[in-house]
Design a protein around this motif. Structure first.
Motif, short mmCIF file in Angstrom:
data_model
loop_
_atom_site.label_atom_id
_atom_site.label_comp_id
_atom_site.label_asym_id
_atom_site.label_seq_id
_atom_site.Cartn_x
_atom_site.Cartn_y
_atom_site.Cartn_z
N THR A 5 0.84 -1.26 -0.16
CA THR A 5 0.02 0.12 0.17
C THR A 5 0.90 1.20 0.05
O THR A 5 0.51 2.17 -0.63
CB THR A 5 -0.98 -0.09 1.20
N LEU A 29 -2.36 2.48 7.52
CA LEU A 29 -2.50 0.96 6.76
C LEU A 29 -3.99 0.46 7.43
O LEU A 29 -4.18 0.78 8.86
CB LEU A 29 -1.50 0.02 7.10
N GLN A 33 -3.21 -4.78 4.96
CA GLN A 33 -2.36 -4.11 4.05
C GLN A 33 -0.85 -4.02 4.60
O GLN A 33 -0.54 -4.38 5.68
CB GLN A 33 -2.80 -2.73 3.83
#
Length: 77
Positions: A5, A29, A33
């Motif tokens: 990410t 996050l 992720q």
């Protein structure tokens, strides 16, 4: 191939900002992720900080372990 990410290249930040940027990025996050941390040394002290601040809430996987570059996949559980 792993997906991330976010990516933090710690070599691009002055020392006093590195951990701040890393923890801010991790904080953004969502569960499941992951971010990629790129560094020029083994970030073992950072791992200890993650253990203290987020026990059982992250994963830590070396994608590259030196000797010149270190890349760590840090996932949020």
């Amino acid at each position: 191939m792993r997906s991330y990410t976010a990516t933090v290249n710690a070599t691009e930040y002055p020392p006093h900002l590195k951990h701040k940027v890393i923890f801010e990025t991790f904080g953004k996050l969502q569960p499941s992720q992951a971010m990629l941390l790129i560094n020029d040394h083994d970030p073992v002290p950072l791992r200890f900080q993650f253990d203290a601040m987020y026990p059982g809430k992250f994963t830590w996987e070396y994608m590259e372990q030196g000797p010149i570059a270190f890349q760590v996949r840090i996932g949020k559980l």
